[in-house]
Design a protein around this motif. Sequence first.
Motif: not given
Length: 305
Positions: A32, A34, A51, A57
């Motif tokens: 991920d 983020a 994010r 997102d």
Amino acid sequence: MLEFALKRLGLTLLVLVSVSIITFALVRLAGDPAVALAGAEASSEEVEAVRIAYGFDRPLTVQYFGWLGDVMKGDLGFSNILQRPVMEVVMERLPVTAKLAGLSLLFALALAIPLGVLAAARRNSMLDRLALSIAVVGQALPNFFFALLLILIFGVTLRWLPISGDSSFLHYLMPAIALGYFSTPAIMRLTRAGMIEVLESDYIRTARAMGLPRRRVILKHALRNALIPVVSLTAVQLGFMLSGSIIVESVFSMNGIGRLGWQSIQRTDLEMMQALVLIISVIYLALNYFADLLNGLLDPRLRVQ
């Protein structure tokens, strides 16, 4: 020739689009982004805020085309680790690696092509065995170990050359030799094999039967055709030198993109890693494209095919 160039350009652009998709996807598949940007100790609220701020997102297709649009404008992102635009950092470091790769390639070609030609012209002689021995040593000797040997001999014992940095031409000599020697065996072997094949051709026998000097037959008539595959290999080797200089740049403390890539991996600088993979891929593709064009000029049969 124009049709040949346009076809090759079309194929290159298709590969480039594929590379951009893979580059974009690899960063997302690695984890991920983020979480990487927010830090391992960040709370879930902080990760979610990162994010949203960076658009992670949004759907992947939207993210990709947004990123690709920025890349087309010359915006490769912002490094949160260095707190600087990625393009600015890369443009500072790229000249160092470009100089190192250029000098390394010159060294490799200056050593490999004459050795390959002489080895083919004097097949099974002592010179041929010497050339093959140099190739074997070059393939077996890791470039980091060879680099350390150069430092020990020319930097520490003899004190002829500086052992770290990139501020002058002398700083590039040992790194260029260490990086270039690793590419010498492949170029030398291909030159030798190509020369042996060409020297056994009918037109070379005809040239010799006409009484042309041996040197002229080899250098003017045989070498041109023997170098056609070497051109493609040279483009690949130059791309390798640009991207594979991580170890050499680290050993000699040179601030090029190879060392920058290693530092980016250590720091988990996703934007920088993504940009470097894309830039190196573009350089590889551009080098191969121009190698194809040069091969087309050297051998008209390729244009017809």
